[in-house]
Motif scaffolding. Structure first.
Motif, mmCIF file in Angstrom:
data_model
loop_
_atom_site.group_PDB
_atom_site.id
_atom_site.type_symbol
_atom_site.label_atom_id
_atom_site.label_comp_id
_atom_site.label_asym_id
_atom_site.label_seq_id
_atom_site.Cartn_x
_atom_site.Cartn_y
_atom_site.Cartn_z
ATOM 1 N N LYS A 174 4.564 1.713 1.743
ATOM 2 C CA LYS A 174 5.698 2.183 0.951
ATOM 3 C C LYS A 174 6.374 3.372 1.632
ATOM 4 O O LYS A 174 7.594 3.410 1.757
ATOM 5 C CB LYS A 174 5.222 2.568 -0.448
ATOM 6 C CG LYS A 174 6.304 3.081 -1.348
ATOM 7 C CD LYS A 174 5.727 3.441 -2.710
ATOM 8 C CE LYS A 174 6.733 4.186 -3.550
ATOM 9 N NZ LYS A 174 6.183 4.626 -4.817
ATOM 10 N N ASN A 211 10.439 1.710 -6.589
ATOM 11 C CA ASN A 211 9.489 1.671 -7.708
ATOM 12 C C ASN A 211 9.965 0.743 -8.809
ATOM 13 O O ASN A 211 9.169 0.006 -9.394
ATOM 14 C CB ASN A 211 9.246 3.088 -8.251
ATOM 15 C CG ASN A 211 8.385 3.921 -7.342
ATOM 16 O OD1 ASN A 211 7.592 3.389 -6.568
ATOM 17 N ND2 ASN A 211 8.544 5.224 -7.412
ATOM 18 N N THR A 227 0.843 -1.198 0.000
ATOM 19 C CA THR A 227 0.000 0.000 0.000
ATOM 20 C C THR A 227 0.879 1.249 0.000
ATOM 21 O O THR A 227 2.078 1.190 0.286
ATOM 22 C CB THR A 227 -0.918 0.045 1.233
ATOM 23 O OG1 THR A 227 -0.102 0.237 2.393
ATOM 24 C CG2 THR A 227 -1.763 -1.208 1.371
ATOM 25 N N SER A 228 0.277 2.374 -0.298
ATOM 26 C CA SER A 228 1.008 3.639 -0.303
ATOM 27 C C SER A 228 1.584 3.932 1.077
ATOM 28 O O SER A 228 2.732 4.376 1.205
ATOM 29 C CB SER A 228 0.077 4.766 -0.746
ATOM 30 O OG SER A 228 0.744 5.994 -0.750
#
Length: 62
Positions: free
Chosen positions: A6, A57, A2-3
């Motif tokens: 991260k 990423n 999830t953001s």
């Protein structure tokens, strides 16, 4: 990932790279492994975070 996961991961990793508590040899190894050999690592949180974010990423998109 999830953001939020991260961001927390990147924050923790950035703090590790910038940490002064680790022995110099260990910090050199961490910086070389994370940032790449021969990379000049600044003590600027935003700079290190940006490089680590790009690497994460790349890994997540691979």
């Amino acid at each position: 990932m999830t953001s939020e996961e991260k961001v927390l991961f990147l924050f923790a990793q950035t703090c590790t790279v910038l940490s002064k508590s680790a022995p110099d040899s260990q910090m050199s190894a961490i910086k070389a492994r994370v940032m790449g050999p021969g990379t000049q690592v600044s003590a600027n949180f935003d700079d290190v975070y940006a490089v680590l974010e790009q690497k994460l990423n790349e890994k997540l998109n691979a």
